[in-house]
Design a protein around this motif. Structure first.
Motif, PDB file in Angstrom:
ATOM      1  N   HIS A 263       0.832  -1.199   0.000  1.00  0.00           N
ATOM      2  CA  HIS A 263       0.000   0.000   0.000  1.00  0.00           C
ATOM      3  C   HIS A 263       0.869   1.253   0.000  1.00  0.00           C
ATOM      4  O   HIS A 263       0.587   2.227  -0.721  1.00  0.00           O
ATOM      5  CB  HIS A 263      -0.919   0.002   1.216  1.00  0.00           C
ATOM      6  CG  HIS A 263      -2.029  -0.984   1.142  1.00  0.00           C
ATOM      7  ND1 HIS A 263      -3.343  -0.621   0.975  1.00  0.00           N
ATOM      8  CD2 HIS A 263      -2.035  -2.332   1.210  1.00  0.00           C
ATOM      9  CE1 HIS A 263      -4.103  -1.695   0.955  1.00  0.00           C
ATOM     10  NE2 HIS A 263      -3.326  -2.747   1.093  1.00  0.00           N
ATOM     11  N   CYS A 264       1.915   1.245   0.831  1.00  0.00           N
ATOM     12  CA  CYS A 264       2.786   2.419   0.908  1.00  0.00           C
ATOM     13  C   CYS A 264       3.471   2.680  -0.426  1.00  0.00           C
ATOM     14  O   CYS A 264       3.536   3.828  -0.889  1.00  0.00           O
ATOM     15  CB  CYS A 264       3.827   2.213   2.009  1.00  0.00           C
ATOM     16  SG  CYS A 264       3.163   2.260   3.705  1.00  0.00           S
ATOM     17  N   LEU A 265       4.001   1.630  -1.043  1.00  0.00           N
ATOM     18  CA  LEU A 265       4.684   1.803  -2.323  1.00  0.00           C
ATOM     19  C   LEU A 265       3.723   2.270  -3.407  1.00  0.00           C
ATOM     20  O   LEU A 265       4.099   3.030  -4.296  1.00  0.00           O
ATOM     21  CB  LEU A 265       5.354   0.491  -2.737  1.00  0.00           C
ATOM     22  CG  LEU A 265       6.536   0.030  -1.879  1.00  0.00           C
ATOM     23  CD1 LEU A 265       7.127  -1.249  -2.448  1.00  0.00           C
ATOM     24  CD2 LEU A 265       7.603   1.104  -1.795  1.00  0.00           C
ATOM     25  N   ALA A 266       2.453   1.799  -3.336  1.00  0.00           N
ATOM     26  CA  ALA A 266       1.470   2.220  -4.338  1.00  0.00           C
ATOM     27  C   ALA A 266       1.132   3.703  -4.203  1.00  0.00           C
ATOM     28  O   ALA A 266       0.757   4.351  -5.192  1.00  0.00           O
ATOM     29  CB  ALA A 266       0.208   1.367  -4.210  1.00  0.00           C
TER      30      ALA A 266
ATOM     31  N   CYS B 281      11.568  -6.028  -7.636  1.00  0.00           N
ATOM     32  CA  CYS B 281      12.070  -7.383  -7.496  1.00  0.00           C
ATOM     33  C   CYS B 281      13.386  -7.528  -8.249  1.00  0.00           C
ATOM     34  O   CYS B 281      13.527  -7.045  -9.382  1.00  0.00           O
ATOM     35  CB  CYS B 281      11.035  -8.375  -8.033  1.00  0.00           C
ATOM     36  SG  CYS B 281      11.592 -10.101  -8.047  1.00  0.00           S
ATOM     37  N   ASP B 282      14.349  -8.199  -7.652  1.00  0.00           N
ATOM     38  CA  ASP B 282      15.644  -8.403  -8.300  1.00  0.00           C
ATOM     39  C   ASP B 282      15.537  -9.312  -9.520  1.00  0.00           C
ATOM     40  O   ASP B 282      16.338  -9.200 -10.446  1.00  0.00           O
ATOM     41  CB  ASP B 282      16.641  -9.013  -7.304  1.00  0.00           C
ATOM     42  CG  ASP B 282      16.977  -8.056  -6.175  1.00  0.00           C
ATOM     43  OD1 ASP B 282      16.798  -6.845  -6.375  1.00  0.00           O
ATOM     44  OD2 ASP B 282      17.405  -8.524  -5.103  1.00  0.00           O
ATOM     45  N   ARG B 283      14.560 -10.216  -9.508  1.00  0.00           N
ATOM     46  CA  ARG B 283      14.465 -11.193 -10.595  1.00  0.00           C
ATOM     47  C   ARG B 283      13.677 -10.661 -11.784  1.00  0.00           C
ATOM     48  O   ARG B 283      14.147 -10.691 -12.923  1.00  0.00           O
ATOM     49  CB  ARG B 283      13.826 -12.483 -10.079  1.00  0.00           C
ATOM     50  CG  ARG B 283      13.626 -13.537 -11.164  1.00  0.00           C
ATOM     51  CD  ARG B 283      12.798 -14.707 -10.643  1.00  0.00           C
ATOM     52  NE  ARG B 283      13.537 -15.458  -9.627  1.00  0.00           N
ATOM     53  CZ  ARG B 283      12.987 -16.452  -8.925  1.00  0.00           C
ATOM     54  NH1 ARG B 283      11.714 -16.774  -9.106  1.00  0.00           N
ATOM     55  NH2 ARG B 283      13.719 -17.107  -8.030  1.00  0.00           N
ATOM     56  N   CYS B 284      12.439 -10.183 -11.528  1.00  0.00           N
ATOM     57  CA  CYS B 284      11.569  -9.777 -12.643  1.00  0.00           C
ATOM     58  C   CYS B 284      11.469  -8.270 -12.814  1.00  0.00           C
ATOM     59  O   CYS B 284      10.936  -7.793 -13.821  1.00  0.00           O
ATOM     60  CB  CYS B 284      10.170 -10.374 -12.467  1.00  0.00           C
ATOM     61  SG  CYS B 284       9.294  -9.782 -11.009  1.00  0.00           S
ATOM     62  N   GLY B 285      11.942  -7.484 -11.838  1.00  0.00           N
ATOM     63  CA  GLY B 285      11.933  -6.037 -11.949  1.00  0.00           C
ATOM     64  C   GLY B 285      10.604  -5.371 -11.689  1.00  0.00           C
ATOM     65  O   GLY B 285      10.467  -4.160 -11.874  1.00  0.00           O
ATOM     66  N   VAL B 286       9.589  -6.124 -11.236  1.00  0.00           N
ATOM     67  CA  VAL B 286       8.263  -5.555 -10.990  1.00  0.00           C
ATOM     68  C   VAL B 286       8.254  -4.832  -9.653  1.00  0.00           C
ATOM     69  O   VAL B 286       8.798  -5.321  -8.654  1.00  0.00           O
ATOM     70  CB  VAL B 286       7.189  -6.667 -11.015  1.00  0.00           C
ATOM     71  CG1 VAL B 286       5.821  -6.123 -10.605  1.00  0.00           C
ATOM     72  CG2 VAL B 286       7.128  -7.306 -12.390  1.00  0.00           C
ATOM     73  N   LEU B 287       7.635  -3.652  -9.610  1.00  0.00           N
ATOM     74  CA  LEU B 287       7.508  -2.901  -8.369  1.00  0.00           C
ATOM     75  C   LEU B 287       6.498  -3.602  -7.456  1.00  0.00           C
ATOM     76  O   LEU B 287       5.395  -3.942  -7.883  1.00  0.00           O
ATOM     77  CB  LEU B 287       7.047  -1.474  -8.662  1.00  0.00           C
ATOM     78  CG  LEU B 287       6.852  -0.556  -7.452  1.00  0.00           C
ATOM     79  CD1 LEU B 287       8.179  -0.293  -6.754  1.00  0.00           C
ATOM     80  CD2 LEU B 287       6.200   0.761  -7.864  1.00  0.00           C
ATOM     81  N   ALA B 288       6.870  -3.817  -6.223  1.00  0.00           N
ATOM     82  CA  ALA B 288       6.029  -4.545  -5.267  1.00  0.00           C
ATOM     83  C   ALA B 288       4.977  -3.626  -4.673  1.00  0.00           C
ATOM     84  O   ALA B 288       4.899  -3.436  -3.455  1.00  0.00           O
ATOM     85  CB  ALA B 288       6.886  -5.166  -4.172  1.00  0.00           C
ATOM     86  N   ALA B 289       4.150  -3.044  -5.529  1.00  0.00           N
ATOM     87  CA  ALA B 289       3.109  -2.119  -5.085  1.00  0.00           C
ATOM     88  C   ALA B 289       1.739  -2.714  -5.371  1.00  0.00           C
ATOM     89  O   ALA B 289       1.526  -3.350  -6.396  1.00  0.00           O
ATOM     90  CB  ALA B 289       3.248  -0.778  -5.793  1.00  0.00           C
ATOM     91  N   SER B 290       0.803  -2.502  -4.436  1.00  0.00           N
ATOM     92  CA  SER B 290      -0.552  -3.015  -4.595  1.00  0.00           C
ATOM     93  C   SER B 290      -1.453  -2.271  -3.624  1.00  0.00           C
ATOM     94  O   SER B 290      -0.984  -1.605  -2.698  1.00  0.00           O
ATOM     95  CB  SER B 290      -0.590  -4.519  -4.337  1.00  0.00           C
ATOM     96  OG  SER B 290      -1.911  -5.007  -4.423  1.00  0.00           O
ATOM     97  N   VAL B 291      -2.750  -2.382  -3.868  1.00  0.00           N
ATOM     98  CA  VAL B 291      -3.721  -1.725  -2.979  1.00  0.00           C
ATOM     99  C   VAL B 291      -4.490  -2.744  -2.157  1.00  0.00           C
ATOM    100  O   VAL B 291      -5.493  -2.414  -1.541  1.00  0.00           O
ATOM    101  CB  VAL B 291      -4.707  -0.861  -3.792  1.00  0.00           C
ATOM    102  CG1 VAL B 291      -3.993   0.313  -4.424  1.00  0.00           C
ATOM    103  CG2 VAL B 291      -5.423  -1.695  -4.859  1.00  0.00           C
ATOM    104  N   ASP B 292      -4.048  -3.991  -2.143  1.00  0.00           N
ATOM    105  CA  ASP B 292      -4.698  -5.003  -1.324  1.00  0.00           C
ATOM    106  C   ASP B 292      -3.623  -5.776  -0.561  1.00  0.00           C
ATOM    107  O   ASP B 292      -2.432  -5.578  -0.759  1.00  0.00           O
ATOM    108  CB  ASP B 292      -5.546  -5.953  -2.176  1.00  0.00           C
ATOM    109  CG  ASP B 292      -4.713  -6.715  -3.191  1.00  0.00           C
ATOM    110  OD1 ASP B 292      -3.510  -6.408  -3.324  1.00  0.00           O
ATOM    111  OD2 ASP B 292      -5.261  -7.608  -3.860  1.00  0.00           O
ATOM    112  N   GLY B 293      -4.072  -6.637   0.299  1.00  0.00           N
ATOM    113  CA  GLY B 293      -3.154  -7.417   1.105  1.00  0.00           C
ATOM    114  C   GLY B 293      -3.854  -7.942   2.336  1.00  0.00           C
ATOM    115  O   GLY B 293      -4.940  -7.473   2.720  1.00  0.00           O
ATOM    116  N   PRO B 294      -3.276  -8.935   3.004  1.00  0.00           N
ATOM    117  CA  PRO B 294      -3.895  -9.513   4.201  1.00  0.00           C
ATOM    118  C   PRO B 294      -3.945  -8.526   5.359  1.00  0.00           C
ATOM    119  O   PRO B 294      -2.934  -7.909   5.707  1.00  0.00           O
ATOM    120  CB  PRO B 294      -2.992 -10.710   4.521  1.00  0.00           C
ATOM    121  CG  PRO B 294      -1.687 -10.393   3.867  1.00  0.00           C
ATOM    122  CD  PRO B 294      -2.003  -9.582   2.657  1.00  0.00           C
TER     123      PRO B 294
END
Length: 487
Positions: free
Chosen positions: A116-119, A172-185
């Motif tokens: 959430h913070c990264l998003a 992510c070091d492997r795929c380069g995708v930003l770990a941002a989202s608006v959901d989560g547990p």
């Protein structure tokens, strides 16, 4: 080293000094290692985590070169926060850290981030709170921090100041995708409260913890280490799963939620501590018994970097749990006493004609001479749980109770039935779980109080029968009906 740097980045709210330096270096096209060396004359190869508690001279140089005040820079570090027992290390409360306390990171530092913070960031950055090795919940969004990339499943890693290439924070070091989202547990409210209390305790160094009382931060970290070693060191998977199911039930959550919690990570450890501190130290004693864990003294002896005063404080706060002994130790003492009293269990097994008693004595004899319970159970073609039950009965009631046939309800005398049935009804603890005893528990109490080993079905029958007969009298009220007199 003279004058201001040609690049400038304004520190973000609650940003870690590590993150800010990495962003500055990336803006200049340099790796964190090269940027710290060229811009400030700081070599991060031997001490990549120097940013946590930098020297005043280092802060002065950084302030001079960037224009950021030393006070603001200090707020981005852990200066003034108490450090104890490697508590700022990554995955501090994980099962792996409990079983391998001397492990060190290999190939980067595992990260805990809030999607959430990264998003919500215009430019992604790392919060200082995420740098605590035991933090599990985002204080702002109340979600469980994530440690794996949702796109590829790779473990996320935050940069170190010894990195030799420019850093893309939050990717992510492997795929380069930003770990941002608006959901989560969503995290449990009780876990969030415990985490906030722990943060306050780490900041002040001493304070009150639920159930434990006034403690300092090093002692509390030792309490957590004691709990984690009891859970993850030498305990059966089935026993741990039973413990986790009980925790979820006591916290009032749905049973399936047990499978959505990563018990081996920081959040699972905080859920466990939340449950324990709710009724400390009684729940600690229960947990040790359910897991058949080592004794408290043995666990404390395995904790390193503990001062003598801290060891005594640990023994004090564990309360009645200090008297817990593992079942294997109790079994061994009983078998040793039999041998000292001249009882030859192997001889009794060879002379026994009844095959049921013979297999029980054979299993006990094998365990007595040092064989494992698994080997003894395989020899007599019984389950491990059944052999453990024979050992429990023998250690409590003696060898005769192992070979004796439990008495059924119909074989009890009227006096015995009245005494046992009346006690079952009057003790107030015979009832459905989790408040009441199980039939097996009540059976053990009956053996201790009355010297009679009955079957579990006899316990249930007597409880049902005497509960009905001792039901309080309630007069039956029959409504009056209108009727006409006979003519």
């Amino acid at each position: 080293m003279k004058g201001r740097l040609p690049v400038h980045v304004t520190p973000a709210p609650d940003e870690a000094l590590l993150s800010w330096l990495c962003r500055l270096g990336a803006l200049a096209g340099l790796s964190p290692l090269a940027f710290a060396r060229l811009a400030f004359g700081i070599d991060s190869r031997t001490r990549p985590e120097w940013w946590r508690r930098p020297d005043p001279d280092q802060l002065a140089v950084i302030s001079l070169r960037t224009g950021v005040s030393p006070g603001k820079l200090c707020e981005m570090t852990f200066e003034g926060w108490l450090a104890a027992r490697d508590d700022e290390h990554d995955e501090r409360l994980s099962a792996w850290r409990a079983t391998h306390p001397k492990r060190r990171p290999n190939g980067g530092y595992p990260a805990a981030i809030c999607p959430h913070c990264l998003a919500s960031d215009k430019v992604p950055y790392l919060r200082r709170a995420w740098m605590f090795g035991w933090l599990a919940v985002c204080p702002d969004h109340r979600v469980v921090l994530e440690r794996k990339c949702r796109a590829c499943g790779n473990i996320l890693r935050h940069p170190g100041l010894d990195a030799k290439k420019p850093i893309r924070i939050g990717c992510c070091d492997r795929c380069g995708v930003l770990a941002a989202s608006v959901d989560g547990p969503i995290a449990l409210d009780s876990v969030i409260e415990l985490q906030q209390t722990m943060l306050a305790l780490k900041r002040t160094g001493r304070g009150g913890m639920p159930g434990v009382g006034i403690v300092d931060w090093p002692v509390f970290t030792a309490i957590v280490d004691l709990v984690l070693r009891a859970v993850w060191t030498g305990t059966a998977v089935k026993a741990r799963e039973h413990l986790f199911a009980r925790i979820i039930a006591d916290l009032g959550r749905e049973p399936d939620e047990r499978f959505r919690i990563e018990w081996q990570g920081n959040y699972g450890a905080l859920v466990l501590m939340t449950w324990l501190l709710g009724l400390w130290p009684d729940r600690l004693r229960q947990m040790l018994e359910w897991l058949n864990a080592p004794g408290v003294n043995d666990i404390i002896a395995g904790l390193s970097n503990l001062a003598e005063a801290q060891r005594w404080k640990l023994l004090e706060v564990t309360g009645e749990a200090i008297h817990h002994r593992p079942r294997s130790e109790i079994w061994r003492e009983w078998l040793d006493r039999l041998r000292e009293d001249g009882v030859d269990v192997w001889k009794l097994a060879r002379e026994e004609r009844n095959w049921q008693r013979k297999e029980r004595l054979t299993a006990l004899a094998m365990v007595s001479e040092g064989r494992t319970i698994e080997v003894a159970a395989h020899r007599v073609r019984a389950s491990v749980k059944l052999v453990e039950r024979w050992l429990d009965i023998g250690a409590i009631y003696g060898l005769d109770a192992v070979t004796a046939k439990p008495i059924r309800s119909c074989e009890l005398t009227p006096i015995q039935r009245d005494s046992i049935g009346g006690w079952l009804v009057s003790n107030g603890r015979s009832g459905p779980q989790p408040i009441g005893w199980t039939a097996e528990h009540a059976r053990s109490e009956i053996a201790l109080r009355f010297g009679i080993l009955v079957t579990p079905s006899a316990v249930r029958q007597l409880l049902h029968q005497y509960r009905r007969s001792h039901r309080p009298f309630a007069p039956r009220i029959v409504p009056l009906r209108d009727h006409k007199p006979r003519e």
